[in-house]
Design a protein around this motif. Structure first.
Motif, short mmCIF file in Angstrom:
data_model
loop_
_atom_site.label_atom_id
_atom_site.label_comp_id
_atom_site.label_asym_id
_atom_site.label_seq_id
_atom_site.Cartn_x
_atom_site.Cartn_y
_atom_site.Cartn_z
N GLU A 186 21.50 50.68 38.04
CA GLU A 186 22.35 51.78 38.50
C GLU A 186 22.96 52.63 37.40
N THR A 187 23.61 51.98 36.41
CA THR A 187 24.28 52.76 35.36
C THR A 187 24.28 51.98 34.06
N VAL A 188 24.89 52.55 33.04
CA VAL A 188 24.89 51.93 31.71
C VAL A 188 26.00 50.87 31.64
N PRO A 189 25.89 49.89 30.75
CA PRO A 189 26.86 48.79 30.71
C PRO A 189 28.32 49.24 30.60
N ARG A 190 28.57 50.28 29.81
CA ARG A 190 29.95 50.74 29.59
C ARG A 190 30.66 51.15 30.87
N LEU A 191 29.90 51.59 31.87
CA LEU A 191 30.49 52.12 33.10
C LEU A 191 30.54 51.10 34.24
N TYR A 192 30.08 49.89 34.00
CA TYR A 192 30.03 48.91 35.10
C TYR A 192 31.40 48.64 35.70
N LEU A 193 32.43 48.48 34.91
CA LEU A 193 33.75 48.12 35.43
C LEU A 193 34.28 49.15 36.42
N SER A 194 34.02 50.42 36.16
CA SER A 194 34.53 51.46 37.05
C SER A 194 33.55 51.85 38.16
N ILE A 195 32.25 51.72 37.92
CA ILE A 195 31.24 52.18 38.87
C ILE A 195 30.67 51.05 39.72
N ARG A 196 30.48 49.90 39.12
CA ARG A 196 29.85 48.77 39.82
C ARG A 196 30.65 47.49 39.54
N PRO A 197 31.94 47.48 39.94
CA PRO A 197 32.85 46.41 39.49
C PRO A 197 32.49 45.02 39.97
N GLY A 198 31.76 44.89 41.08
CA GLY A 198 31.40 43.56 41.57
C GLY A 198 30.17 42.98 40.93
N ALA A 199 29.51 43.76 40.07
CA ALA A 199 28.26 43.33 39.45
C ALA A 199 28.44 43.09 37.95
N ARG A 200 27.45 42.50 37.33
CA ARG A 200 27.45 42.25 35.89
C ARG A 200 26.12 42.72 35.33
N TYR A 201 26.16 43.60 34.36
CA TYR A 201 24.95 44.23 33.83
C TYR A 201 23.92 43.20 33.39
N TYR A 202 24.33 42.24 32.58
CA TYR A 202 23.34 41.32 32.03
C TYR A 202 22.84 40.32 33.07
N HIS A 203 23.63 40.05 34.09
CA HIS A 203 23.12 39.24 35.19
C HIS A 203 22.00 39.98 35.92
N SER A 204 22.21 41.27 36.20
CA SER A 204 21.17 42.07 36.86
C SER A 204 19.91 42.14 36.02
N LEU A 205 20.08 42.31 34.72
CA LEU A 205 18.94 42.36 33.82
C LEU A 205 18.19 41.02 33.83
N ARG A 206 18.96 39.94 33.85
CA ARG A 206 18.35 38.60 33.86
C ARG A 206 17.59 38.35 35.16
N LEU A 207 18.08 38.90 36.29
CA LEU A 207 17.37 38.76 37.55
C LEU A 207 15.96 39.33 37.45
N LEU A 208 15.85 40.51 36.89
CA LEU A 208 14.54 41.13 36.73
C LEU A 208 13.63 40.32 35.82
N GLU A 209 14.21 39.74 34.80
CA GLU A 209 13.45 38.90 33.87
C GLU A 209 12.94 37.64 34.58
N ARG A 210 13.76 37.07 35.46
CA ARG A 210 13.38 35.86 36.18
C ARG A 210 12.16 36.10 37.07
N VAL A 211 12.06 37.28 37.64
CA VAL A 211 10.90 37.60 38.48
C VAL A 211 9.63 37.47 37.66
N LYS A 212 9.61 38.07 36.47
CA LYS A 212 8.42 38.02 35.63
C LYS A 212 8.11 36.61 35.14
N GLN A 214 8.71 33.82 36.79
CA GLN A 214 8.20 33.02 37.90
C GLN A 214 6.86 33.53 38.42
N ASP A 215 6.67 34.84 38.43
CA ASP A 215 5.44 35.42 38.97
C ASP A 215 5.09 36.67 38.18
N PRO A 216 4.37 36.55 37.08
CA PRO A 216 4.05 37.70 36.24
C PRO A 216 3.26 38.80 36.94
#
Length: 319
Positions: A186-212, A214-216
Motif C-alpha cells: 500500500e505505502t512506504v514504511p515511513r507512512l505506515y503509522l498514519s496510513i496503515r496503523p493496524g499493519a506492519r510493513y515488514y510483516h506484509s513483506l514477509r508474507l509475500l516471501e513465505r508464498v515463494k 512454500q510454492d515457488p
C-alpha cells in the motif's frame, strides 16, 4: 458521513472511527483522472449477477473509479467474509466495525457467480478479519477450492489481508494453490503509522516471501498507492524490498481520497511520472509492472495474468 446497515438492520456511520477527525480538503481531480459514470448493458448484467448471488464486491465498497469499465466487461472483484472490516486504514473506504459471522454458503455462491459470468480469470479479496482465530484463512481456501470445482478453467487471483499474528494461517491459503497470491504493501514504511496503523510493513513483506518459499510456482503480486506524501526514492526502495521477497508483479496507482475524513492527497502524480516508475520497476526485474494514475490491483487482471505467464516463459527460455 455515509452510513451502512449493520447485521441487525440498523444504520450506523460507515467510518465511526473517523467521525471526530478534522476535515481535509478535497483536491480537484486533474483531467487524466476523470472517468465516465457507469451505465452500460454489460454493467447492469454484472450488477444483476452480483445481486442475485448476494455477493459483495470491492468495486463498490472501495468506490473504485474503474467499476464502469470493469463491470461492462463482466469483470468484478469479489470481496468475501462480509463488508465490515476490523481495521481502520486512513485511505480505505470499506466500512469499519464489528463483522458478523462467516457465511458457510459464500464459497459456493462466489463459485456459482464465476461460472455464470464465464470468467476466465477471477480476483477474490476480503476485509480484514482480526476477530477470527485464523484471520479467515480457511474461508479463503474454501472459496478457491469451490471456484476450482465449479469452473476448472478459471484462473484464480487472491488479494489477501496480512494475517498479522495468525501463526500458520497464510500457509492454509497458499496450500489452496491460487494462481496469483496478491498482498498489497500500500505505502512506504515511513507512512505506515498514519496510513496503515493496524499493519506492519515488514510483516506484509514477509508474507509475500513465505508464498515463494512454500510454492515457488505461485505468482506473487503487490501494490502501492502514491500521492500520500511518499518520495520517489522511497517508492524505489519498496521496489527493491519487493524484489528481495521474490514479488513478480507490482502495481502502482494514484491514491484518491474517499471523503474529507480520510487521509488527504499530498499531490497528484503526473502520468509521465508513472511511466518513469514503470521503467524503473522493469529495470529492477519485475516480470510485470502496471503503473498509471488509475491502476488498481485488479484492474485488467485477466489480461495482465496472461502477460505475466508469457513473461515467465520468456525469462525461463532465455535462462
Amino acid at each position: 458521513m455515509a452510513v451502512v446497515i449493520d447485521t441487525v438492520g440498523q444504520p450506523r456511520p460507515r467510518h465511526p472511527e473517523k467521525q471526530n477527525r478534522p476535515d481535509s480538503p478535497l483536491l480537484r481531480k486533474p483531467e487524466w483522472l476523470r472517468v465516465r459514470a457507469p451505465g452500460s448493458p454489460g454493467y447492469s448484467a454484472t450488477r444483476d449477477i452480483v445481486r442475485a448471488n448476494r455477493l459483495t464486491t470491492v468495486c463498490e465498497e472501495a468506490a473504485c473509479p474503474n467499476i464502469g469499465e470493469c463491470w461492462s466487461q463482466s469483470h468484478a472483484t469479489f470481496m468475501i467474509m462480509g463488508e465490515i472490516c476490523t481495521r481502520a486504514c486512513a485511505f480505505c473506504n470499506v466500512a469499519t466495525g464489528k463483522p458478523g459471522p462467516l457465511d458457510p454458503s459464500e464459497p459456493e455462491r462466489v463459485a456459482e457467480a464465476v461460472r455464470k459470468m464465464g470468467l476466465k480469470h477471477v480476483v477474490v479479496t476480503s476485509v480484514d478479519r482480526d476477530d477470527l482465530a485464523d484471520g479467515g484463512a480457511a474461508h479463503f481456501a474454501a472459496v478457491v477450492r469451490a471456484i476450482r470445482a465449479a469452473s476448472p478453467a478459471t484462473t484464480i487471483e487472491i488479494l489477501t489481508p496480512d494475517f498479522h499474528r495468525k501463526g500458520a494461517a497464510p500457509e492454509v491459503v497458499i496450500e489452496s494453490r491460487p494462481d496469483v497470491f496478491n498482498h498489497n504493501l500500500e505505502t512506504v514504511p515511513r507512512l505506515y503509522l498514519s496510513i496503515r496503523p493496524g499493519a506492519r510493513y515488514y510483516h506484509s513483506l514477509r508474507l509475500l516471501e513465505r508464498v515463494k518459499e512454500q510454492d515457488p510456482v505461485q505468482f506473487t503480486k503487490s501494490g502501492l498507492m502514491v500521492g500520500l506524501g511518499e518520495t520517489k526514492e522511497e517508492v524505489m526502495q519498496v521496489m527493491d524490498d519487493m524484489r528481495s521477497a521474490g514479488v513478480d508483479f507490482i502495481t502502482i496507482g494514484q491514491y484518491l481520497q474517499p471523503t474529507r475524513k480520510h487521509a488527504p492527497i499530498d499531490r497528484f502524480w503526473h502520468p509521465d511520472e508513472f511511466k518513469a516508475l514503470e521503467e524503473i520497476a522493469k529495470a529492477k526485474g519485475f516480470l510485470m509492472v502496471s503503473a498509471s494514475p488509475l491502476t488498481r490491483s485488479s484492474h485488467h487482471a485477466g489480461e495482465d495474468f496472461a502477460r505475466l505467464q508469457a513473461a515467465r516463459r520468456a525469462r525461463e527460455a532465455a535462462a
